[in-house]
Design a protein around this motif. Structure first.
Motif, PDB file in Angstrom:
ATOM      1  N   HIS A 119       2.245 -25.095  -7.677  1.00 37.06           N
ATOM      2  CA  HIS A 119       2.399 -24.756  -8.954  1.00 37.06           C
ATOM      3  C   HIS A 119       3.615 -24.428  -9.427  1.00 37.06           C
ATOM      4  N   PRO A 120       4.023 -24.803 -10.819  1.00 36.89           N
ATOM      5  CA  PRO A 120       5.559 -24.566 -11.097  1.00 36.89           C
ATOM      6  C   PRO A 120       6.071 -23.331 -11.335  1.00 36.89           C
ATOM      7  N   GLN A 121       5.257 -22.350 -11.259  1.00 34.41           N
ATOM      8  CA  GLN A 121       5.599 -20.888 -11.545  1.00 34.41           C
ATOM      9  C   GLN A 121       4.361 -20.024 -11.035  1.00 34.41           C
ATOM     10  N   ILE A 122       4.961 -18.781 -10.918  1.00 34.73           N
ATOM     11  CA  ILE A 122       3.830 -17.769 -10.379  1.00 34.73           C
ATOM     12  C   ILE A 122       3.060 -17.559 -11.590  1.00 34.73           C
ATOM     13  N   ARG A 123       1.829 -17.475 -11.310  1.00 33.56           N
ATOM     14  CA  ARG A 123       0.788 -17.484 -12.428  1.00 33.56           C
ATOM     15  C   ARG A 123       0.324 -16.241 -12.547  1.00 33.56           C
ATOM     16  N   ASP A 124      -0.270 -15.716 -13.839  1.00 32.23           N
ATOM     17  CA  ASP A 124      -0.597 -14.414 -14.203  1.00 32.23           C
ATOM     18  C   ASP A 124      -2.123 -14.481 -14.173  1.00 32.23           C
ATOM     19  N   ILE A 125      -2.834 -15.665 -13.627  1.00 34.61           N
ATOM     20  CA  ILE A 125      -4.134 -15.436 -13.560  1.00 34.61           C
ATOM     21  C   ILE A 125      -4.746 -14.237 -12.698  1.00 34.61           C
ATOM     22  N   PRO A 126      -5.662 -13.275 -13.309  1.00 37.84           N
ATOM     23  CA  PRO A 126      -5.782 -12.081 -12.224  1.00 37.84           C
ATOM     24  C   PRO A 126      -6.476 -12.770 -11.051  1.00 37.84           C
ATOM     25  N   LYS A 127      -6.011 -12.083  -9.969  1.00 36.03           N
ATOM     26  CA  LYS A 127      -6.587 -12.174  -8.529  1.00 36.03           C
ATOM     27  C   LYS A 127      -6.710 -10.971  -8.047  1.00 36.03           C
ATOM     28  N   ALA A 128      -6.257 -10.688  -6.729  1.00 36.37           N
ATOM     29  CA  ALA A 128      -6.339  -9.524  -6.261  1.00 36.37           C
ATOM     30  C   ALA A 128      -5.488  -8.437  -7.152  1.00 36.37           C
ATOM     31  N   SER A 129      -5.940  -7.164  -6.980  1.00 35.86           N
ATOM     32  CA  SER A 129      -5.538  -5.947  -7.875  1.00 35.86           C
ATOM     33  C   SER A 129      -4.604  -5.093  -7.121  1.00 35.86           C
ATOM     34  N   GLY A 130      -4.508  -5.237  -5.899  1.00 37.23           N
ATOM     35  CA  GLY A 130      -3.898  -4.114  -4.929  1.00 37.23           C
ATOM     36  C   GLY A 130      -3.848  -4.688  -3.530  1.00 37.23           C
ATOM     37  N   LEU A 131      -3.105  -3.893  -2.691  1.00 34.52           N
ATOM     38  CA  LEU A 131      -3.095  -3.892  -1.375  1.00 34.52           C
ATOM     39  C   LEU A 131      -3.723  -2.672  -0.930  1.00 34.52           C
ATOM     40  N   GLY A 132      -4.260  -3.164   0.305  1.00 33.46           N
ATOM     41  CA  GLY A 132      -5.082  -1.874   1.095  1.00 33.46           C
ATOM     42  C   GLY A 132      -4.889  -2.229   2.681  1.00 33.46           C
TER      43      GLY A 132
ATOM     44  N   LEU B 275     -10.628  13.348   3.659  1.00 30.62           N
ATOM     45  CA  LEU B 275     -10.172  13.265   4.745  1.00 30.62           C
ATOM     46  C   LEU B 275      -8.757  13.839   4.760  1.00 30.62           C
ATOM     47  N   VAL B 276      -8.242  14.667   5.776  1.00 35.06           N
ATOM     48  CA  VAL B 276      -6.926  15.205   5.834  1.00 35.06           C
ATOM     49  C   VAL B 276      -5.812  14.038   6.140  1.00 35.06           C
ATOM     50  N   GLU B 277      -6.177  13.119   6.867  1.00 33.40           N
ATOM     51  CA  GLU B 277      -5.438  12.125   6.921  1.00 33.40           C
ATOM     52  C   GLU B 277      -6.227  10.762   7.251  1.00 33.40           C
ATOM     53  N   SER B 278      -6.268  10.002   6.108  1.00 36.72           N
ATOM     54  CA  SER B 278      -7.291   8.857   6.096  1.00 36.72           C
ATOM     55  C   SER B 278      -6.676   7.665   6.585  1.00 36.72           C
ATOM     56  N   PRO B 279      -7.678   6.909   7.627  1.00 31.51           N
ATOM     57  CA  PRO B 279      -7.173   5.882   8.248  1.00 31.51           C
ATOM     58  C   PRO B 279      -7.002   4.523   7.140  1.00 31.51           C
ATOM     59  N   LEU B 280      -7.265   4.566   6.020  1.00 35.61           N
ATOM     60  CA  LEU B 280      -7.205   3.820   4.884  1.00 35.61           C
ATOM     61  C   LEU B 280      -6.422   4.058   3.724  1.00 35.61           C
ATOM     62  N   HIS B 281      -5.470   3.325   3.581  1.00 35.81           N
ATOM     63  CA  HIS B 281      -4.305   3.430   2.502  1.00 35.81           C
ATOM     64  C   HIS B 281      -4.625   2.287   1.345  1.00 35.81           C
ATOM     65  N   ALA B 282      -4.271   2.707   0.074  1.00 35.66           N
ATOM     66  CA  ALA B 282      -4.240   1.562  -0.909  1.00 35.66           C
ATOM     67  C   ALA B 282      -2.970   1.622  -2.130  1.00 35.66           C
TER      68      ALA B 282
ATOM     69  N   GLY C 121     -11.074  -6.788  -0.756  1.00 37.53           N
ATOM     70  CA  GLY C 121     -10.472  -5.563  -0.442  1.00 37.53           C
ATOM     71  C   GLY C 121      -9.740  -5.903   0.985  1.00 37.53           C
ATOM     72  N   ALA C 122      -9.988  -6.947   1.761  1.00 36.11           N
ATOM     73  CA  ALA C 122      -9.444  -7.180   3.180  1.00 36.11           C
ATOM     74  C   ALA C 122      -8.581  -8.326   3.306  1.00 36.11           C
ATOM     75  N   ALA C 123      -8.676  -9.242   2.348  1.00 36.36           N
ATOM     76  CA  ALA C 123      -8.139 -10.646   2.478  1.00 36.36           C
ATOM     77  C   ALA C 123      -6.727 -10.692   2.530  1.00 36.36           C
ATOM     78  N   LEU C 124      -6.158  -9.800   1.603  1.00 37.84           N
ATOM     79  CA  LEU C 124      -4.583  -9.786   1.546  1.00 37.84           C
ATOM     80  C   LEU C 124      -3.965  -9.066   2.728  1.00 37.84           C
ATOM     81  N   ASN C 125      -4.692  -7.985   3.430  1.00 41.06           N
ATOM     82  CA  ASN C 125      -4.300  -7.243   4.429  1.00 41.06           C
ATOM     83  C   ASN C 125      -4.178  -8.331   5.677  1.00 41.06           C
TER      84      ASN C 125
END
Length: 511
Positions: free
Chosen positions: A35-48, A89-96, A304-308
């Motif tokens: 692709h010629p440039q970074i695309r703005d087509i919505p894909k993942a919406s965050g990291l976790g 949870l006081v300390e969550s094992p998962l952050h996002a 929720g897991a693919a980017l990670n």
């Protein structure tokens, strides 16, 4: 002579993360992106998940957080049609972290370029061939076709990987018929939000908050405030959509109509995205000098897991490739990339396949399964266990059974040194292996000194130390541990073996 130490095909998050990590390790990568440039087509919406810890260990988390829409979203995580509430949870094992994929790619692009990577956009790979020493790549550029050669090629080019296909690596698995559609839309005046959060819609009546199952699929909505709401549908369709074809508002309205059996007024679309789930894993992540990472190597049947998973593939692979290119890799080191990351992929597939079983059933037995699962999640140990599984925080690479820390992500101990206070995270920002002496073990430091050209040797103290010494790989996983007060006659030979296994032969005397 090769044109680049490593060629990376695909400038998504996995490819760009790999480019940056290779640069930290002293390797010059070339990234080819069709692709010629970074695309703005919505894909993942965050990291976790565990990638956020890795970014913190690299000193990047604050920078990424500053670009986030919400660096600390409430941790109520969807899991196969039910919700896992980790907020108490006081300390969550998962952050996002909420950050659109296009913005994430711009940050990773900026980092890779600053570190010295070359990124060519609008350059499509059309052919791959290899011999015992070189990979030759045919490229269709913006002007003319050309060839480029490299020592190693990494396919980070997504679910329809051209690299994987050209190399002939099988990609078995399942494509599910369910089509997921998400729209963030403005709320028309004709839709009324009731005090309890439900929607009142002319012609449809009351639509309850959360998920509504019908004979035709699943409908859900949330966040009906601030003038916008998120609307979600799932329905089975005998069609496989092209990810490059963006979803339109009329397509989304038609899906809502089919699932609900009537029209839901939708205003202006702020975001529209569509995706389908696949359950696939490459039979091998390496074929000679060609390797796979990210979605080219695995596809997960849940969000929720693919980017990670993909970005952590890159971190695991980069230092091992660098060792091969710089000629200090011990035999078999690059082979551990397949062994470890295919194992990590299988763990991710385990929890996402469980989500398939929870969400796809539409009979009373499936409803009972979801209810029992939700009741189990009332207990804190169950919530913590599921949260760690989703995050990948429970991962322990096989092969290190002598101490519970071996094969795990290094704990971020607070360290007191002669230069002041630091932490394990603060030692790994340059992506170099670290020998960390926590008990004044000069006998072990002397041994590690024979690898001082490759391994940083650090001495520190910490409260409640878990071990006398740790050997930490560049990907922040523990390679070896000297237990508290472990005698030299057992710790010393084990340390030599671990250093040789992961970092090659020691320096020659006087070298």
């Amino acid at each position: 002579m090769s044109d680049a130490d490593v060629i990376i095909v695909g400038a998504g998050p996995t490819g760009l993360m790999l480019a940056g990590e290779l640069c930290l390790a002293g390797v010059r990568p070339l990234v080819l992106e069709r692709h010629p440039q970074i695309r703005d087509i919505p894909k993942a919406s965050g990291l976790g998940g565990q990638i956020l810890e890795l970014l913190r260990y690299r000193g990047l988390l604050a920078w990424f957080s500053s670009a986030s829409d919400d660096p600390h979203p409430p941790l109520r995580v969807p899991f196969g049609g039910v919700h896992v509430d980790l907020t108490e949870l006081v300390e969550s094992p998962l952050h996002a972290m909420a950050i659109p994929q296009s913005r994430l790619e711009r940050l990773l692009d900026e980092r890779a370029c600053e570190l010295g990577a070359e990124i060519r956009r609008g350059h499509e790979v059309t052919g791959v061939s290899q011999d015992g020493a070189t990979v030759t790549v045919d490229v269709r550029g913006p002007a003319v076709p050309y060839q480029v050669s490299t020592g190693y090629l990494v396919g980070c080019d997504g679910p329809r990987s051209r690299v994987r296909d050209l190399t002939g690596i099988p990609f078995p698995g399942t494509t599910y018929p369910e089509v997921n559609r998400l729209g963030v839309v403005t709320v028309p005046d004709s839709v009324t939000r009731l005090d309890n959060g439900d929607l009142e819609v002319p012609g449809l009546g009351t639509i309850r908050t959360g998920f509504t199952r019908t004979e035709r699929g699943l409908f859900g909505f949330g966040g009906a405030n601030g003038g916008t709401m998120s609307v979600f549908t799932i329905e089975d369709e005998p069609v496989e959509y092209d990810d490059d074809e963006p979803m339109t508002l009329p397509e989304f309205r038609a899906s809502v109509r089919r699932v609900l059996g009537g029209d839901l007024p939708l205003g202006e679309a702020r975001r529209l995205s569509r995706w389908q789930f696949q359950d696939r894993q490459a039979e091998r992540y390496r074929d000679g000098r060609v390797l796979l990472a990210g979605d080219a190597a695995h596809l997960l049947p849940a969000t929720g897991a693919a980017l990670n998973l993909g970005m952590l593939d890159a971190v695991n692979l980069a230092w091992k490739l660098a060792a091969e290119i710089q000629s200090w890799a011990p035999p078999g080191l690059l082979g551990t990339y397949h062994d470890e990351r295919q194992y990590a992929g299988a763990r991710a597939l385990l929890q996402t396949r469980a989500q398939v079983a929870l969400r796809r059933g539409h009979d009373p037995a499936a409803d009972a399964l979801r209810q029992v699962f939700q009741e189990l999640l009332v207990d804190e140990p169950a919530r913590r266990r599921i949260g760690a599984l989703i995050a990948g925080a429970d991962l322990r690479y096989p092969g290190g059974n002598s101490h519970p820390l071996i094969g795990t992500f290094a704990p971020d101990l607070t360290l007191q040194t002669d230069r002041g206070e630091t932490s394990v995270a603060g030692l790994l920002d340059r992506a170099r292996p670290v020998f960390l002496d926590l008990a004044g073990r000069t006998d072990l430091r002397d041994i590690a000194g024979d690898w001082a050209d490759r391994v940083e040797i650090r001495t520190a103290k910490t409260d409640d130390r878990p071990a006398d010494a740790l050997l930490i790989r560049p990907d922040a996983h523990v390679a070896w541990v000297a237990a508290v007060s472990e005698p030299a006659d057992t710790a010393a030979p084990a340390l030599r073996e671990a250093l040789t296994h992961w970092f090659g032969a020691p320096l020659e005397p006087g070298g």
